[in-house]
Design a protein around this motif. Structure first.
Motif, mmCIF file in Angstrom:
data_model
loop_
_atom_site.group_PDB
_atom_site.id
_atom_site.type_symbol
_atom_site.label_atom_id
_atom_site.label_comp_id
_atom_site.label_asym_id
_atom_site.label_seq_id
_atom_site.Cartn_x
_atom_site.Cartn_y
_atom_site.Cartn_z
ATOM 1 N N PRO A 65 9.797 5.355 2.022
ATOM 2 C CA PRO A 65 10.092 6.094 0.768
ATOM 3 C C PRO A 65 9.761 7.571 0.929
ATOM 4 N N THR A 66 10.538 8.408 0.257
ATOM 5 C CA THR A 66 10.243 9.842 0.239
ATOM 6 C C THR A 66 9.300 10.137 -0.920
ATOM 7 N N ILE A 67 8.634 11.249 -0.839
ATOM 8 C CA ILE A 67 7.696 11.674 -1.873
ATOM 9 C C ILE A 67 8.310 12.849 -2.625
ATOM 10 N N ASP A 68 8.264 12.785 -3.939
ATOM 11 C CA ASP A 68 8.748 13.903 -4.763
ATOM 12 C C ASP A 68 7.791 15.077 -4.578
ATOM 13 N N LEU A 69 8.283 16.149 -3.981
ATOM 14 C CA LEU A 69 7.439 17.295 -3.662
ATOM 15 C C LEU A 69 7.274 18.260 -4.842
ATOM 16 N N LYS A 70 8.056 18.064 -5.877
ATOM 17 C CA LYS A 70 7.982 18.898 -7.094
ATOM 18 C C LYS A 70 8.100 20.378 -6.763
ATOM 19 N N MET A 125 0.350 19.487 12.717
ATOM 20 C CA MET A 125 -0.975 19.680 12.130
ATOM 21 C C MET A 125 -1.408 18.366 11.498
ATOM 22 N N ASP A 126 -2.526 17.841 11.969
ATOM 23 C CA ASP A 126 -3.045 16.565 11.496
ATOM 24 C C ASP A 126 -4.202 16.818 10.538
ATOM 25 N N TYR A 127 -4.058 16.341 9.315
ATOM 26 C CA TYR A 127 -5.101 16.460 8.298
ATOM 27 C C TYR A 127 -5.715 15.099 7.956
ATOM 28 N N GLY A 128 -5.433 14.100 8.751
ATOM 29 C CA GLY A 128 -5.942 12.764 8.468
ATOM 30 C C GLY A 128 -5.041 12.035 7.486
ATOM 31 N N ASP A 129 -5.051 12.456 6.219
ATOM 32 C CA ASP A 129 -4.216 11.822 5.201
ATOM 33 C C ASP A 129 -2.741 12.154 5.362
ATOM 34 N N ILE A 130 -2.477 13.348 5.901
ATOM 35 C CA ILE A 130 -1.093 13.761 6.134
ATOM 36 C C ILE A 130 -0.966 14.388 7.516
ATOM 37 N N VAL A 131 0.243 14.319 8.054
ATOM 38 C CA VAL A 131 0.579 15.006 9.294
ATOM 39 C C VAL A 131 1.784 15.891 8.993
ATOM 40 N N VAL A 132 1.639 17.176 9.288
ATOM 41 C CA VAL A 132 2.687 18.157 9.015
ATOM 42 C C VAL A 132 3.393 18.499 10.318
ATOM 43 N N MET A 143 0.837 -1.181 0.000
ATOM 44 C CA MET A 143 0.000 0.000 0.000
ATOM 45 C C MET A 143 0.884 1.247 0.000
ATOM 46 N N THR A 144 0.491 2.241 -0.787
ATOM 47 C CA THR A 144 1.226 3.500 -0.815
ATOM 48 C C THR A 144 0.267 4.654 -0.521
ATOM 49 N N ALA A 145 0.843 5.807 -0.339
ATOM 50 C CA ALA A 145 0.034 7.000 -0.057
ATOM 51 C C ALA A 145 -0.981 7.220 -1.173
ATOM 52 N N THR A 146 -2.169 7.668 -0.790
ATOM 53 C CA THR A 146 -3.220 7.921 -1.774
ATOM 54 C C THR A 146 -2.880 9.153 -2.613
ATOM 55 N N ASP A 147 -3.548 9.256 -3.751
ATOM 56 C CA ASP A 147 -3.362 10.430 -4.603
ATOM 57 C C ASP A 147 -3.738 11.707 -3.856
ATOM 58 N N ARG A 148 -4.797 11.637 -3.055
ATOM 59 C CA ARG A 148 -5.219 12.806 -2.275
ATOM 60 C C ARG A 148 -4.154 13.201 -1.253
ATOM 61 N N ALA A 149 -3.551 12.218 -0.598
ATOM 62 C CA ALA A 149 -2.491 12.506 0.368
ATOM 63 C C ALA A 149 -1.300 13.167 -0.322
ATOM 64 N N ILE A 150 -0.959 12.695 -1.499
ATOM 65 C CA ILE A 150 0.164 13.282 -2.237
ATOM 66 C C ILE A 150 -0.182 14.702 -2.684
#
Length: 119
Positions: free
Chosen positions: A112-117, A84-91, A1-8
């Motif tokens: 894995p890291t996420i390409d932040l672009k 800051m907790d947004y459910g899909d992500i935590v900042v 399982m990987t991060a959802t598109d919405r989380a990204i």
């Protein structure tokens, strides 16, 4: 399982908002395989309290624009670590010294890291 598109999507928007306020060392980890409570941890640093607050405000405004509201927030005002907790992500917005001390990158280095672009 990987991060959802919405989380990204949320992660990239939050990272761009943090970068707009000159946050440093912005990195995101896909923690979806290790944690059931969230998909992504986004980490960034600021050198002082006013900058930390500016980064927090910028992230909240940007994510609100795309329909994400903070579920929970901890560590405002004189804190040197804002979560800051947004459910899909935590900042995590950390003061530079706390960032070096707690070294969350080391803790999550096997994720894995996420390409932040950002560039």
């Amino acid at each position: 399982m990987t991060a959802t598109d919405r989380a990204i999507e949320l992660t990239r928007a939050a990272a761009a908002a943090a970068a707009d306020k000159q946050a440093a060392d912005i990195i995101a980890f896909d923690v979806s395989e290790q944690l059931a409570i969230t998909d992504v941890f986004l980490l960034c640093s600021a050198s002082n309290q006013p900058q930390m607050n500016a980064v927090k405000d910028s992230i909240e405004e940007r994510l609100l624009e795309i329909g994400a509201k903070t579920i929970r927030r901890e560590g405002q005002r004189e804190s040197r670590w804002i979560l800051m907790d947004y459910g899909d992500i935590v900042v995590h917005v950390q003061h530079s010294e706390e960032r070096a001390f707690y070294a969350l990158e080391r803790l999550w280095s096997d994720c894995p890291t996420i390409d932040l672009k950002l560039s």
